[in-house]
Design an enzyme around this catalytic site. Structure first.
Site, short mmCIF file in Angstrom:
data_model
loop_
_atom_site.label_atom_id
_atom_site.label_comp_id
_atom_site.label_asym_id
_atom_site.label_seq_id
_atom_site.Cartn_x
_atom_site.Cartn_y
_atom_site.Cartn_z
N ARG A 137 -12.88 -6.77 4.42
CA ARG A 137 -14.35 -6.40 4.08
C ARG A 137 -14.71 -7.04 2.91
O ARG A 137 -16.14 -7.25 2.68
CB ARG A 137 -14.32 -4.85 3.77
CG ARG A 137 -14.06 -4.02 5.30
CD ARG A 137 -14.29 -2.70 5.44
NE ARG A 137 -13.82 -2.00 6.21
CZ ARG A 137 -13.89 -1.86 7.41
NH1 ARG A 137 -15.00 -2.44 7.96
NH2 ARG A 137 -13.22 -1.19 8.48
N ASP A 157 -15.24 2.82 3.20
CA ASP A 157 -15.23 1.14 3.52
C ASP A 157 -16.37 0.47 3.27
O ASP A 157 -16.43 -0.67 3.74
CB ASP A 157 -14.70 1.28 5.16
CG ASP A 157 -13.29 1.84 5.39
OD1 ASP A 157 -12.59 1.91 4.45
OD2 ASP A 157 -13.01 2.15 6.41
N ARG A 167 0.76 -1.04 -0.06
CA ARG A 167 -0.04 0.15 0.17
C ARG A 167 0.93 1.22 0.10
O ARG A 167 1.81 1.11 0.71
CB ARG A 167 -1.07 -0.31 1.29
CG ARG A 167 -2.00 -1.46 1.18
CD ARG A 167 -2.94 -1.21 2.03
NE ARG A 167 -3.95 0.01 2.10
CZ ARG A 167 -4.61 0.10 3.22
NH1 ARG A 167 -4.67 -0.68 4.29
NH2 ARG A 167 -5.42 1.12 3.12
N GLN A 183 -6.44 9.45 6.74
CA GLN A 183 -5.21 8.92 7.48
C GLN A 183 -4.04 9.98 7.05
O GLN A 183 -3.37 10.15 8.03
CB GLN A 183 -4.91 7.49 6.94
CG GLN A 183 -5.82 6.39 7.32
CD GLN A 183 -5.43 5.17 6.74
OE1 GLN A 183 -4.50 5.03 5.94
NE2 GLN A 183 -6.38 4.16 6.50
C1 S3P Z 1 -9.47 5.68 8.05
C2 S3P Z 1 -9.46 6.24 7.05
C3 S3P Z 1 -9.96 5.49 5.61
C4 S3P Z 1 -10.41 4.12 6.12
C5 S3P Z 1 -9.79 3.38 6.95
C6 S3P Z 1 -9.73 3.99 8.13
C7 S3P Z 1 -9.11 6.28 9.31
O1 S3P Z 1 -8.78 5.39 4.81
O2 S3P Z 1 -10.47 3.43 4.68
O3 S3P Z 1 -10.49 2.40 7.10
O4 S3P Z 1 -9.29 5.73 10.64
O5 S3P Z 1 -8.51 7.49 9.28
P1 S3P Z 1 -8.10 6.52 4.15
O6 S3P Z 1 -7.81 7.58 4.88
O7 S3P Z 1 -6.74 5.94 3.57
O8 S3P Z 1 -9.34 7.07 3.07
#
Ligand code: S3P
Length: 449
Positions: free
Chosen positions: A402, A326, A129, A176
């Protein structure tokens, strides 16, 4: 992609009515943040309702290696004795985040402005990733790193010796990345500003306020601008974590397609940036009522009452993507059981989740007799109606929890059983999935060999 050492298949069969109460576990996003902010605070943070799943336990291990003391008390609450902002120590061992992008990226942010070196790795899925999206903006604070080609894990990150504050626009629609920068800003002198157009989940912002950080949010023409005062002093606080809407989505979806079903999902987090699926399902004709709306630790919640529904296909607006990012795999499964076509666009991010979810969902739906078109940034699913999905296949889950749960839900209402190649990755977010689903009446079993 390297699969888990031992694959454990599981099969879902057409089930009788699903009934009862489904208490899904605590929210994953908030659980990570509670541990990380607790570790950065001065004093003892008590956390009730922490998600005890592999992803979150990896984050607990990581912040322990960075110097925080973490323990679970006799009542099941977790307490974190933090080291204070800037107080992390250099970990003596590699930080292994398993399957968790959130844990890895948020902790990178928390380390980026403290002058220590930490080594980050994860499982075969996480090692594919993209990390450059977080490393580049963290470099602007003065952090340096050495990653595998393409910005992949494993990598070494050295936090800035003399951190500087930043004013940064985040183009990628990722909570994130935004959160990593906000955490880095805590130990940079002066005020940092992070601007994001996409309305991604705001748990970090809400929790920073609860820990006493000086944070302000305003609308600008580039998007939402979040300013954080650096050299912050976070005060330990008590946190009660609501139930995860992204986990609730699976029993909820099952109740919508298994004839005769009615279930209740109590105390589910209803942060408006997480409720895109509920909005979409309402447009599809789903019978979902929300009762007992309340608030806890700065977040809203409610009880969801869900009944079997005749669903119809919809166009999901691309602007809604962040609030249900998600939930696309389970939405695609529901779209297969709806009448008419469902279109999902503007979700290229799904290609860089725990697996390429656009491809994984498309192949899975085709295998169970559903016509689906794979777009570069989405999916078009031709619904077959409540009784029209054939089933009768084993689905490759690509180390993606998922995908696993979504296709098991499909098997509960398809004509023939649907198996998944491995259920073990469900432990990353929803360890009690099988027990909970069986308790409301789902027929989940080991496939006959
Ligand atoms: C999350 C943000 C999302 C989500 C992940 C949890 C978080 O990812 O898909 O399951 O806790 O900030 P991205 O920020 O990469 O979109």
């Amino acid at each position: 992609m390297q699969a888990p050492e031992i694959m454990r298949p599981l099969e879902a069969r057409r089930s009788g009515p699903l009934k009862g109460t489904a208490e899904v576990p605590g929210d994953k996003s908030i659980s990570h943040r509670a541990l990380i902010l607790g570790a950065l605070a001065v004093g003892r943070t008590n956390i009730v309702g922490l998600l005890e799943a592999d992803d979150v336990l990896k984050t607990a291990d990581a912040v322990r290696k960075l110097g925080a003391a973490i323990a679970k008390d006799d009542n099941g609450a977790w307490c974190v004795h933090g080291v204070g902002v800037g107080g992390f120590v250099e970990p003596k061992d590699i930080l292994d985040f398993g399957n968790s992008g959130t844990g890895a990226r948020l902790v990178m942010g928390a380390v980026a402005t403290t002058p220590i070196t930490a080594l980050f790795t994860g499982d075969a899925s996480l090692r594919k990733r993209p990390m450059q999206r977080v490393l580049d903006p963290l470099a602007r604070f003065g952090a340096t790193f050495r990653a595998r080609e393409g910005g992949l894990l494993p990598l070494a990150l050295t936090g800035a010796t003399r951190a500087i504050s930043v004013d940064q626009v985040v183009e990628v629609p990722s909570a994130q990345v935004k959160s990593a920068l906000l955490l880095a800003a805590l130990n940079a002198p002066g005020c940092s500003r992070v601007v994001q157009d996409a309305r991604t989940r705001d748990h970090t912002e809400r929790m920073l306020k609860a820990f006493g950080a000086n944070i302000t949010i305003e609308q600008t023409d580039r998007g939402e601008a979040i300013s954080v005062q650096g050299e912050a002093e976070l005060r330990a606080t008590d946190i009660s974590i609501l139930r995860d809407p992204s986990s609730a989505a699976f029993p909820l979806a099952a109740a919508l397609i298994v004839p005769g079903s009615e279930i209740t999902l109590p105390n589910v987090l209803l942060n408006p940036r997480r409720t895109g699926l509920l909005e979409t399902l309402r447009e599809m004709g789903a019978a979902i009522e929300i009762a007992n709306r309340r608030e806890s630790s700065g977040e809203e919640s409610g009880d969801l009452v869900v009944r079997i529904s005749a669903l119809k296909g919809v166009d999901v607006p691309a602007e809604r993507a962040a609030s249900m990012i998600d939930e696309y795999p389970i939405l695609a499964v529901l779209a297969a059981f709806a009448e008419g076509r469902t279109t999902m666009r503007g979700v290229a991010e799904l290609r860089v989740k725990e697996s390429d979810r656009i491809a994984g969902v498309a192949r899975g739906l085709e295998a169970i007799g559903v016509t689906v078109e794979e777009l570069p940034d989405g999916l078009i699913v031709e619904g077959r109606g409540g009784d029209g999905v054939k089933g009768g296949a084993t689905i490759a889950t690509h180390m993606d929890h998922r995908l696993a749960m979504s296709f098991l839900v499909a098997g509960l209402a398809a004509r023939d059983p649907v198996a998944i190649d491995d259920w073990t990755m469900m432990r990353t977010s929803f360890p009690g999935f099988r027990t909970l689903m069986r308790a409301i009446g789902a027929d989940l079993r080991r496939p006959d060999r």
